[in-house]
Write a protein that holds these residues in place. Structure first.
Motif, PDB file in Angstrom:
ATOM      1  N   TRP A 184       0.906  -1.453  -0.183  1.00  0.00           N
ATOM      2  CA  TRP A 184       0.065   0.174   0.126  1.00  0.00           C
ATOM      3  C   TRP A 184       0.911   1.273   0.136  1.00  0.00           C
ATOM      4  CZ3 TRP A 184      -4.834   0.254  -1.514  1.00  0.00           C
ATOM      5  CH2 TRP A 184      -5.593  -0.797  -1.328  1.00  0.00           C
ATOM      6  N   TRP A 201       1.092   4.583  -2.881  1.00  0.00           N
ATOM      7  CA  TRP A 201       1.163   5.898  -2.724  1.00  0.00           C
ATOM      8  C   TRP A 201       2.321   6.387  -3.121  1.00  0.00           C
ATOM      9  CZ3 TRP A 201      -2.796   8.787  -1.833  1.00  0.00           C
ATOM     10  CH2 TRP A 201      -3.913   8.280  -1.072  1.00  0.00           C
ATOM     11  N   LEU A 248      -9.348   3.393   6.809  1.00  0.00           N
ATOM     12  CA  LEU A 248      -8.689   3.306   5.632  1.00  0.00           C
ATOM     13  C   LEU A 248      -8.769   4.479   4.650  1.00  0.00           C
ATOM     14  CD1 LEU A 248      -8.697   0.209   6.866  1.00  0.00           C
ATOM     15  CD2 LEU A 248      -8.622  -0.591   4.745  1.00  0.00           C
ATOM     16  N   CYS A 249      -8.689   5.710   5.583  1.00  0.00           N
ATOM     17  CA  CYS A 249      -9.302   6.831   4.787  1.00  0.00           C
ATOM     18  C   CYS A 249      -8.340   7.446   3.496  1.00  0.00           C
ATOM     19  CB  CYS A 249      -9.087   8.100   5.790  1.00  0.00           C
ATOM     20  SG  CYS A 249      -7.474   8.523   6.375  1.00  0.00           S
ATOM     21  N   GLU A 279      -5.158   5.678   8.493  1.00  0.00           N
ATOM     22  CA  GLU A 279      -4.385   5.268   7.473  1.00  0.00           C
ATOM     23  C   GLU A 279      -3.129   5.122   7.361  1.00  0.00           C
ATOM     24  OE1 GLU A 279      -5.138   5.215   3.893  1.00  0.00           O
ATOM     25  OE2 GLU A 279      -2.987   4.898   3.865  1.00  0.00           O
ATOM     26  N   VAL A 280      -2.499   3.991   7.051  1.00  0.00           N
ATOM     27  CA  VAL A 280      -1.182   3.648   7.056  1.00  0.00           C
ATOM     28  C   VAL A 280      -0.001   4.433   6.413  1.00  0.00           C
ATOM     29  CG1 VAL A 280      -1.255   0.962   7.761  1.00  0.00           C
ATOM     30  CG2 VAL A 280      -1.112   1.714   5.167  1.00  0.00           C
ATOM     31  N   SER A 285      -2.039   1.215  11.422  1.00  0.00           N
ATOM     32  CA  SER A 285      -2.616   0.389  11.156  1.00  0.00           C
ATOM     33  C   SER A 285      -4.107   0.265  11.800  1.00  0.00           C
ATOM     34  CB  SER A 285      -2.221  -1.161  11.186  1.00  0.00           C
ATOM     35  OG  SER A 285      -3.604  -2.002  10.847  1.00  0.00           O
ATOM     36  N   ILE A 286      -5.175   0.135  11.086  1.00  0.00           N
ATOM     37  CA  ILE A 286      -6.590   0.196  11.868  1.00  0.00           C
ATOM     38  C   ILE A 286      -6.704  -0.729  12.840  1.00  0.00           C
ATOM     39  CG2 ILE A 286      -7.719  -1.480  10.298  1.00  0.00           C
ATOM     40  CD1 ILE A 286     -10.562   0.482  10.757  1.00  0.00           C
ATOM     41  N   ARG A 316     -15.774   3.543   2.431  1.00  0.00           N
ATOM     42  CA  ARG A 316     -15.744   3.420   1.085  1.00  0.00           C
ATOM     43  C   ARG A 316     -14.215   3.043   0.776  1.00  0.00           C
ATOM     44  NH1 ARG A 316     -12.499   5.682  -3.239  1.00  0.00           N
ATOM     45  NH2 ARG A 316     -13.451   4.923  -5.244  1.00  0.00           N
ATOM     46  N   GLY A 317     -14.111   1.970   0.097  1.00  0.00           N
ATOM     47  CA  GLY A 317     -12.776   1.600  -0.261  1.00  0.00           C
ATOM     48  C   GLY A 317     -11.926   1.100   1.098  1.00  0.00           C
TER      49      GLY A 317
HETATM   50  N1  SAH Z   1     -11.116   5.275   1.632  1.00  0.00           N
HETATM   51  C1  SAH Z   1     -10.305   5.783   0.844  1.00  0.00           C
HETATM   52  C2  SAH Z   1      -9.073   5.000   0.346  1.00  0.00           C
HETATM   53  C3  SAH Z   1      -9.201   3.612  -0.087  1.00  0.00           C
HETATM   54  S1  SAH Z   1      -7.761   2.617  -0.755  1.00  0.00           S
HETATM   55  C4  SAH Z   1     -10.941   6.432  -0.464  1.00  0.00           C
HETATM   56  O1  SAH Z   1     -12.063   6.463  -0.452  1.00  0.00           O
HETATM   57  O2  SAH Z   1     -10.297   7.023  -1.172  1.00  0.00           O
HETATM   58  C5  SAH Z   1      -7.364   1.947   0.900  1.00  0.00           C
HETATM   59  C6  SAH Z   1      -6.508   2.624   1.681  1.00  0.00           C
HETATM   60  O3  SAH Z   1      -6.195   1.953   2.756  1.00  0.00           O
HETATM   61  C7  SAH Z   1      -4.991   2.996   1.172  1.00  0.00           C
HETATM   62  O4  SAH Z   1      -4.960   4.274   1.208  1.00  0.00           O
HETATM   63  C8  SAH Z   1      -4.066   2.040   2.109  1.00  0.00           C
HETATM   64  O5  SAH Z   1      -2.841   2.718   2.190  1.00  0.00           O
HETATM   65  C9  SAH Z   1      -4.847   1.812   3.271  1.00  0.00           C
HETATM   66  N2  SAH Z   1      -5.094   0.867   4.218  1.00  0.00           N
HETATM   67  C10 SAH Z   1      -4.553  -0.653   3.792  1.00  0.00           C
HETATM   68  N3  SAH Z   1      -4.299  -1.438   4.871  1.00  0.00           N
HETATM   69  C11 SAH Z   1      -4.550  -0.504   5.998  1.00  0.00           C
HETATM   70  C12 SAH Z   1      -4.766  -0.843   7.333  1.00  0.00           C
HETATM   71  N4  SAH Z   1      -4.383  -2.038   7.876  1.00  0.00           N
HETATM   72  N5  SAH Z   1      -4.732   0.274   8.338  1.00  0.00           N
HETATM   73  C13 SAH Z   1      -5.161   1.504   7.761  1.00  0.00           C
HETATM   74  N6  SAH Z   1      -5.006   1.703   6.405  1.00  0.00           N
HETATM   75  C14 SAH Z   1      -4.893   0.959   5.607  1.00  0.00           C
END
Ligand code: SAH
Length: 196
Positions: free
Chosen positions: A16, A20, A56-57, A77-78, A121-122, A139-140
Motif C-alpha cells: 500500500w 502511494w 482506511l481513509c 491510514e497507514v 494500522s486500523i 468506502r474503499g
Molecule cells: N477510503 C479511501 C482510500 C481507499 S484505498 C478512499 O475512498 O479514497 C485503501 C486505503 O487503505 C489505502 O490508502 C491504504 O494505504 C490503506 N490501508 C490499507 N491497509 C490499512 C490498514 N491495515 N490500516 C490503515 N490503512 C490501511
C-alpha cells in the motif's frame, strides 16, 4: 465459493505504501462520492455535530466536506504521505504528534481541531484511543481489507460504534474470477453474516 479465487490474496502494508509512493492511487476521487451525497441524510439522521469515522481513509475529500458541515472527523491510514497530501491539497494547516498508546503511530490534526487522522494500522486502534462514533463512511475500506482479515476488521468496527450510529458501506459488484482485487468482491450474504 464464488469468491474462492480472492480469499487467500494478501496485500501487505508495504505494498500500500508503494502504491502511494508510485502514484498508483486510482481509487482516489477528487469529487465527493455521489452515494455519500445521496445518503447523507441517512448518515446524519437529523443530528448535527457528529463524530464520523473514516476507516482506511487515504486522502478522501469527503473528510473536509463533512468537517465543513460542522462534524468531527477521525480517520486512520497507514500511509503518512496520503495524510500529508490530504492536508496540503485541502489547504488545511495541521500539526503532528505521537500517539502514546501506539508505538510508532502519529496523529495529524487540523489546526481547527475537527479533523484527526491517525497514521497507523486500523488494527492498532481501539475505542479507548479514538472513542466511539456516531457515523462511519466505509468506502474503499472493507473492500480493501484482505479477505482473511474481514472478520477482525468488522468486529473492531462494531466496537467503535455508539449505540445509535449509522454506517454507510460502499461495495463493488463484479465477477471475482476476472479481477484479483482490491477492491475485493464482498457478497451481500457475507456482509450480512459479518455485521450480523
Ligand atoms: N477510503 C479511501 C482510500 C481507499 S484505498 C478512499 O475512498 O479514497 C485503501 C486505503 O487503505 C489505502 O490508502 C491504504 O494505504 C490503506 N490501508 C490499507 N491497509 C490499512 C490498514 N491495515 N490500516 C490503515 N490503512 C490501511
Amino acid at each position: 465459493s464464488d469468491t474462492g479465487s480472492q480469499k487467500d490474496r494478501v496485500v501487505t502494508e508495504e505494498e500500500w505504501l508503494q502504491k502511494w509512493q508510485m502514484g498508483n492511487t486510482g481509487f482516489h476521487k477528487e469529487q465527493v462520492h455521489p452515494l455519500l451525497q445521496k445518503y447523507l441524510d441517512v448518515l446524519l439522521n437529523g443530528r448535527s455535530g457528529l463524530r464520523i469515522f473514516f476507516p482506511l481513509c487515504g486522502k478522501a475529500v469527503e473528510m473536509k466536506w463533512l468537517a465543513d458541515m460542522g462534524h468531527n472527523v477521525v480517520g486512520v491510514e497507514v500511509s503518512e504521505q496520503a495524510l500529508k497530501d490530504f492536508f496540503t491539497e485541502q489547504n488545511l494547516p495541521y500539526c503532528e504528534e505521537p500517539v502514546p498508546e501506539i508505538s510508532g503511530a502519529k496523529k495529524f490534526q487540523s489546526v481547527s481541531g475537527n479533523i484527526s487522522l491517525y497514521c497507523c494500522s486500523i488494527y492498532d486502534l481501539s475505542s479507548s484511543i479514538v472513542g466511539k462514533f456516531d457515523g462511519v463512511w466505509d468506502r474503499g475500506a472493507l473492500v480493501a481489507v484482505n479477505p482473511c482479515d474481514r472478520q477482525r476488521y468488522v468486529s473492531l468496527m462494531i466496537t467503535l460504534l455508539e449505540k445509535k450510529s449509522s454506517y454507510l458501506l460502499v461495495t463493488v459488484s463484479y465477477d471475482p474470477n476476472k479481477h484479483k482485487g482490491p477492491p475485493f468482491y464482498v457478497p451481500e450474504s457475507e456482509i450480512k453474516s459479518l455485521f450480523g
